[in-house]
Write a protein that holds these residues in place. Structure first.
Motif, PDB file in Angstrom:
ATOM      1  N   PRO A  20      38.005   5.520  53.710  1.00 53.17           N
ATOM      2  CA  PRO A  20      38.936   4.395  53.856  1.00 53.17           C
ATOM      3  C   PRO A  20      38.316   3.027  53.558  1.00 53.17           C
ATOM      4  N   LYS A  21      37.012   2.931  53.533  1.00 53.47           N
ATOM      5  CA  LYS A  21      36.343   1.655  53.245  1.00 53.47           C
ATOM      6  C   LYS A  21      35.920   1.546  51.785  1.00 53.47           C
ATOM      7  N   GLN A  22      36.256   2.543  50.987  1.00 51.08           N
ATOM      8  CA  GLN A  22      35.912   2.523  49.558  1.00 51.08           C
ATOM      9  C   GLN A  22      36.732   1.443  48.860  1.00 51.08           C
ATOM     10  N   LEU A  23      36.064   0.598  48.121  1.00 49.34           N
ATOM     11  CA  LEU A  23      36.732  -0.477  47.405  1.00 49.34           C
ATOM     12  C   LEU A  23      36.037  -0.677  46.075  1.00 49.34           C
ATOM     13  N   GLU A  24      36.808  -0.718  45.028  1.00 49.18           N
ATOM     14  CA  GLU A  24      36.224  -0.896  43.713  1.00 49.18           C
ATOM     15  C   GLU A  24      37.184  -1.617  42.789  1.00 49.18           C
ATOM     16  N   MET A  25      36.608  -2.208  41.762  1.00 53.31           N
ATOM     17  CA  MET A  25      37.418  -2.843  40.739  1.00 53.31           C
ATOM     18  C   MET A  25      36.603  -2.908  39.459  1.00 53.31           C
ATOM     19  N   ALA A  26      37.292  -2.697  38.343  1.00 51.28           N
ATOM     20  CA  ALA A  26      36.674  -2.840  37.039  1.00 51.28           C
ATOM     21  C   ALA A  26      37.685  -3.512  36.122  1.00 51.28           C
ATOM     22  N   ILE A  27      37.241  -4.559  35.453  1.00 55.58           N
ATOM     23  CA  ILE A  27      38.095  -5.311  34.535  1.00 55.58           C
ATOM     24  C   ILE A  27      37.361  -5.409  33.210  1.00 55.58           C
ATOM     25  N   TYR A  28      38.074  -5.193  32.134  1.00 55.07           N
ATOM     26  CA  TYR A  28      37.464  -5.301  30.808  1.00 55.07           C
ATOM     27  C   TYR A  28      37.885  -6.628  30.191  1.00 55.07           C
ATOM     28  N   ASP A  29      36.909  -7.467  29.859  1.00 55.17           N
ATOM     29  CA  ASP A  29      37.145  -8.759  29.218  1.00 55.17           C
ATOM     30  C   ASP A  29      37.248  -8.529  27.714  1.00 55.17           C
ATOM     31  N   LEU A  30      38.457  -8.683  27.174  1.00 49.82           N
ATOM     32  CA  LEU A  30      38.685  -8.421  25.750  1.00 49.82           C
ATOM     33  C   LEU A  30      37.945  -9.400  24.847  1.00 49.82           C
ATOM     34  N   LYS A  75      35.061 -11.124  25.495  1.00 50.77           N
ATOM     35  CA  LYS A  75      33.614 -10.906  25.543  1.00 50.77           C
ATOM     36  C   LYS A  75      33.228  -9.448  25.287  1.00 50.77           C
ATOM     37  N   ARG A  76      34.238  -8.579  25.258  1.00 46.74           N
ATOM     38  CA  ARG A  76      33.999  -7.133  25.095  1.00 46.74           C
ATOM     39  C   ARG A  76      32.985  -6.655  26.126  1.00 46.74           C
ATOM     40  N   GLN A  77      33.312  -6.969  27.369  1.00 48.72           N
ATOM     41  CA  GLN A  77      32.381  -6.685  28.457  1.00 48.72           C
ATOM     42  C   GLN A  77      33.147  -6.156  29.661  1.00 48.72           C
ATOM     43  N   MET A  78      32.579  -5.143  30.321  1.00 50.28           N
ATOM     44  CA  MET A  78      33.144  -4.595  31.546  1.00 50.28           C
ATOM     45  C   MET A  78      32.580  -5.367  32.735  1.00 50.28           C
ATOM     46  N   ILE A  79      33.454  -5.803  33.620  1.00 48.80           N
ATOM     47  CA  ILE A  79      33.047  -6.494  34.838  1.00 48.80           C
ATOM     48  C   ILE A  79      33.410  -5.561  35.985  1.00 48.80           C
ATOM     49  N   GLU A  80      32.434  -5.176  36.771  1.00 47.27           N
ATOM     50  CA  GLU A  80      32.653  -4.200  37.835  1.00 47.27           C
ATOM     51  C   GLU A  80      32.097  -4.706  39.156  1.00 47.27           C
ATOM     52  N   SER A  91      32.829   1.121  41.704  1.00 46.08           N
ATOM     53  CA  SER A  91      33.644   1.263  40.493  1.00 46.08           C
ATOM     54  C   SER A  91      33.388   2.553  39.718  1.00 46.08           C
ATOM     55  N   ARG A  92      32.328   3.247  40.000  1.00 43.70           N
ATOM     56  CA  ARG A  92      32.032   4.501  39.286  1.00 43.70           C
ATOM     57  C   ARG A  92      32.494   5.735  40.070  1.00 43.70           C
TER      58      ARG A  92
END
Length: 78
Positions: free
Chosen positions: A26-36, A38-43, A47-48
């Motif tokens: 229940p405390k698991q929290l993640e986020m991943a956003i891809y910046d188009l 910069k072509r870079q993943m922000i995590e 997130s894995r």
């Protein structure tokens, strides 16, 4: 909105009527956003970690509801 709902994160429980969700921390929290641009993943967070779609489907649905009906209407429901 996050601050107003922090209480639910701290005291909420994982649902047990969906077997895959019942096993989630229940405390698991993640986020991943891809910046188009910069072509870079922000995590951040876990997130894995694999997760079931039910665990993340509410956020996009909420955004669609806000887009269709305005945030004032959506937040008027308690």
């Amino acid at each position: 909105m996050i601050g107003e709902n922090l209480h639910y994160y701290q005291t909420g429980r994982v649902v047990n009527y969906i077997p895959a969700l019942a096993k989630v921390n229940p405390k698991q929290l993640e986020m991943a956003i891809y910046d188009l641009k910069k072509r870079q993943m922000i995590e951040f967070g876990d997130s894995r970690v694999c997760f079931v779609i039910e665990g993340m489907s509410k956020a996009p649905v909420l955004l669609l509801a806000i887009e269709d009906h305005k945030i004032e209407l959506i937040t008027s429901f308690k």
